[in-house]
Scaffold this motif. Structure first.
Motif, PDB file in Angstrom:
ATOM      1  N   GLY A  11       0.747  -1.356  -0.084  1.00 59.30           N
ATOM      2  CA  GLY A  11      -0.005   0.053  -0.091  1.00 59.30           C
ATOM      3  C   GLY A  11       0.715   0.970   0.165  1.00 59.30           C
ATOM      4  N   ASN A  12       2.141   1.239   0.254  1.00 57.59           N
ATOM      5  CA  ASN A  12       3.024   2.272   0.532  1.00 57.59           C
ATOM      6  C   ASN A  12       4.135   2.361  -0.613  1.00 57.59           C
ATOM      7  N   THR A  13       3.788   1.638  -1.790  1.00 56.38           N
ATOM      8  CA  THR A  13       4.776   1.380  -2.690  1.00 56.38           C
ATOM      9  C   THR A  13       4.055   1.795  -4.227  1.00 56.38           C
ATOM     10  N   ARG A  14       4.816   2.330  -5.274  1.00 57.29           N
ATOM     11  CA  ARG A  14       4.029   2.592  -6.463  1.00 57.29           C
ATOM     12  C   ARG A  14       4.474   1.265  -7.240  1.00 57.29           C
ATOM     13  N   ALA A  15       3.724   1.412  -8.329  1.00 59.70           N
ATOM     14  CA  ALA A  15       3.820   0.261  -9.339  1.00 59.70           C
ATOM     15  C   ALA A  15       5.256   0.078  -9.827  1.00 59.70           C
ATOM     16  N   MET A  16       5.921   1.237 -10.050  1.00 60.38           N
ATOM     17  CA  MET A  16       7.322   1.275 -10.433  1.00 60.38           C
ATOM     18  C   MET A  16       8.332   0.753  -9.160  1.00 60.38           C
ATOM     19  N   ASP A  17       8.138   0.574  -8.084  1.00 58.08           N
ATOM     20  CA  ASP A  17       8.909   0.394  -6.961  1.00 58.08           C
ATOM     21  C   ASP A  17       8.824  -1.289  -6.779  1.00 58.08           C
ATOM     22  N   ALA A  18       9.702  -1.719  -5.732  1.00 54.93           N
ATOM     23  CA  ALA A  18       9.624  -3.108  -5.458  1.00 54.93           C
ATOM     24  C   ALA A  18       9.734  -3.388  -4.161  1.00 54.93           C
ATOM     25  N   SER A  19       8.807  -4.267  -3.468  1.00 64.44           N
ATOM     26  CA  SER A  19       9.242  -4.839  -2.073  1.00 64.44           C
ATOM     27  C   SER A  19       9.170  -6.350  -2.144  1.00 64.44           C
ATOM     28  N   CYS A  20      10.163  -6.621  -0.958  1.00 64.20           N
ATOM     29  CA  CYS A  20      10.410  -8.022  -0.682  1.00 64.20           C
ATOM     30  C   CYS A  20      10.592  -8.334   0.569  1.00 64.20           C
ATOM     31  N   ARG A  21      10.227  -9.904   0.878  1.00 63.74           N
ATOM     32  CA  ARG A  21      10.480 -10.254   2.129  1.00 63.74           C
ATOM     33  C   ARG A  21      11.822 -11.079   1.852  1.00 63.74           C
ATOM     34  N   LEU A  22      12.782 -10.629   2.663  1.00 62.90           N
ATOM     35  CA  LEU A  22      14.069 -11.278   2.514  1.00 62.90           C
ATOM     36  C   LEU A  22      14.316 -12.570   3.122  1.00 62.90           C
ATOM     37  N   ASP A  23      13.922 -12.615   4.638  1.00 66.37           N
ATOM     38  CA  ASP A  23      13.803 -13.877   5.409  1.00 66.37           C
ATOM     39  C   ASP A  23      12.752 -13.823   6.243  1.00 66.37           C
ATOM     40  N   ASP A  24      12.915 -14.435   7.572  1.00 70.86           N
ATOM     41  CA  ASP A  24      11.532 -14.609   8.470  1.00 70.86           C
ATOM     42  C   ASP A  24      11.372 -13.328   8.897  1.00 70.86           C
ATOM     43  N   ARG A  25      12.023 -12.318   9.302  1.00 71.16           N
ATOM     44  CA  ARG A  25      11.887 -10.832   9.693  1.00 71.16           C
ATOM     45  C   ARG A  25      12.379  -9.918   9.120  1.00 71.16           C
ATOM     46  N   HIS A  26      13.195 -10.054   8.000  1.00 75.73           N
ATOM     47  CA  HIS A  26      13.661  -8.960   7.024  1.00 75.73           C
ATOM     48  C   HIS A  26      12.862  -8.695   6.139  1.00 75.73           C
ATOM     49  N   PHE A  27      12.825  -7.547   5.463  1.00 70.62           N
ATOM     50  CA  PHE A  27      12.031  -7.033   4.571  1.00 70.62           C
ATOM     51  C   PHE A  27      12.907  -5.780   3.782  1.00 70.62           C
ATOM     52  N   ALA A  28      12.633  -5.476   2.289  1.00 70.75           N
ATOM     53  CA  ALA A  28      13.333  -4.496   1.608  1.00 70.75           C
ATOM     54  C   ALA A  28      12.295  -4.036   0.633  1.00 70.75           C
ATOM     55  N   VAL A  29      12.747  -2.604   0.639  1.00 74.58           N
ATOM     56  CA  VAL A  29      11.939  -1.834  -0.636  1.00 74.58           C
ATOM     57  C   VAL A  29      13.000  -1.135  -1.420  1.00 74.58           C
ATOM     58  N   LEU A  30      12.677  -1.167  -2.602  1.00 72.99           N
ATOM     59  CA  LEU A  30      13.258  -0.315  -3.651  1.00 72.99           C
ATOM     60  C   LEU A  30      12.748   0.726  -4.008  1.00 72.99           C
ATOM     61  N   LEU A  31      12.872   2.001  -4.203  1.00 70.60           N
ATOM     62  CA  LEU A  31      12.183   3.201  -4.430  1.00 70.60           C
ATOM     63  C   LEU A  31      12.878   3.851  -5.805  1.00 70.60           C
TER      64      LEU A  31
END
Length: 341
Positions: free
Chosen positions: A240-260
């Motif tokens: 909900g907080n990223t645009r279509a051009m962005d990317a979000s990822c679950r890295l592992d059990d507790r870690h996440f990443a976002v590319l803006l």
């Protein structure tokens, strides 16, 4: 040439066939033969008074009558009144044209909707104008067309369903099932493409690493189900907080990443600070229990804090470590690199 007599259930009297063939010529004889082979309704009428002189069994069956009930009658006596003007107009056109004339007719007969293609051939005999008509029932053709259309529609639906399944299967391989976010491998591919694009176009982008802060004793006591609910909520918030051009990822059990994409350090910090507040106030329920959670975030950007992918990741991880060192529930920024002059 005289057409051979038809089978008993669809026959003309032999003498009548001979008379019709002799006065109407070779075209009519060929049509008679074809109608005989196909079992099509066929009749010969006097064009002057419109009364039938010859009718085969199929034509009589079309009208729901015996053959001797057709001969000597006109269309007005045999067809529904609404059909008669169109039949008469087609006969006049055939006579005016002087050759094989085809017309389509749709009408109600004996409570049933009928559709025919009628071939007419004019001729003369014994001082009278004659007209041979051969009727082809279009209902079987329309049924086949309808069946074909239905089959094609079903095939199209199957193809669409297959394509949807293929896309979903492909997306499942690119997404984490618990959070609905990209997998690590897909995210890394997107980051490499973004880096190449930014180098070519001399633009910036931001990378954010985040980790769920340690759960409270009460939430931790609820176990894996609670953690799964929090990961699902985290996925919704990131999408909900990223645009279509962005990317979000679950890295592992507790870690996440976002590319803006196309975002600098200051803008990335502002957006992630808003996301951090949403996480801290998010209502997640499990069996009537509210699950609270917070996140720590580290933000780096290209090219201001790093000049390559490895440097960017290292800067982001360092910023995340700083956020955790501050006690969590914090957004920390990577240090900006200054080139020596």
């Amino acid at each position: 040439m005289i057409a051979a007599p038809l089978e008993a259930d669809r026959s003309l009297a032999v003498a009548d066939v001979a008379i019709a063939a002799s006065v109407l010529g070779l075209q009519a004889q060929a049509l008679q033969t074809l109608a005989q082979q196909q079992g099509w309704p066929m009749a010969v009428k006097c064009a002057d008074d419109g009364r039938y002189l010859v009718a085969n069994g199929a034509f009589a069956a079309l009208l729901g009558r015996a053959t001797d009930e057709v001969v000597g009658r006109s269309d007005a006596e045999l067809f529904e009144p609404a059909a008669v003007p169109a039949l008469r107009a087609a006969e006049q056109s055939a006579q005016a044209q002087g050759g094989v004339f085809t017309s389509d007719h749709r009408f109600e007969h004996r409570g049933e909707r009928r559709e025919f293609s009628v071939l007419r051939v004019p001729g003369t005999g014994a001082g009278r104008a004659l007209l041979l008509s051969v009727w082809q029932d279009q209902q079987p053709l329309r049924q086949r067309e309808q069946q074909l259309a239905q089959a094609l529609a079903q095939l199209e639906q199957l193809q669409k369903a297959h394509e949807q399944l293929r896309r979903e299967s492909g997306e499942q391989g690119l997404r984490d099932q618990a959070s609905g976010l990209n997998t690590r491998a897909h995210f890394d591919d997107q980051m490499r493409r973004e880096l190449d694009l930014s180098v070519r176009e001399h633009r910036e982008f931001a990378l954010v690493y985040m980790v769920l802060d340690p759960a409270s004793p009460r939430v931790a006591a609820l176990g894996e189900r609670a953690h799964a609910c929090i990961c699902e909520a985290m996925g919704r918030l990131l999408r909900g907080n990223t645009r279509a051009m962005d990317a979000s990822c679950r890295l592992d059990d507790r870690h996440f990443a976002v590319l803006l994409s196309g975002v600098g350090l200051a803008t990335a910090h502002s957006r992630m600070e808003g996301l951090r507040r949403q996480c801290a106030t998010q209502i997640v329920m499990l069996d009537g229990e509210r699950l609270e959670f917070t996140v720590s975030m580290g933000v780096a950007s290209f090219p201001h804090t790093a000049h390559g992918q490895d440097e960017l990741v290292a800067a982001c991880q360092a910023a995340l470590s700083e956020a955790r060192r501050r006690g969590g529930n914090t957004v920390a920024l990577a240090s900006i690199r200054f080139e020596s002059s």
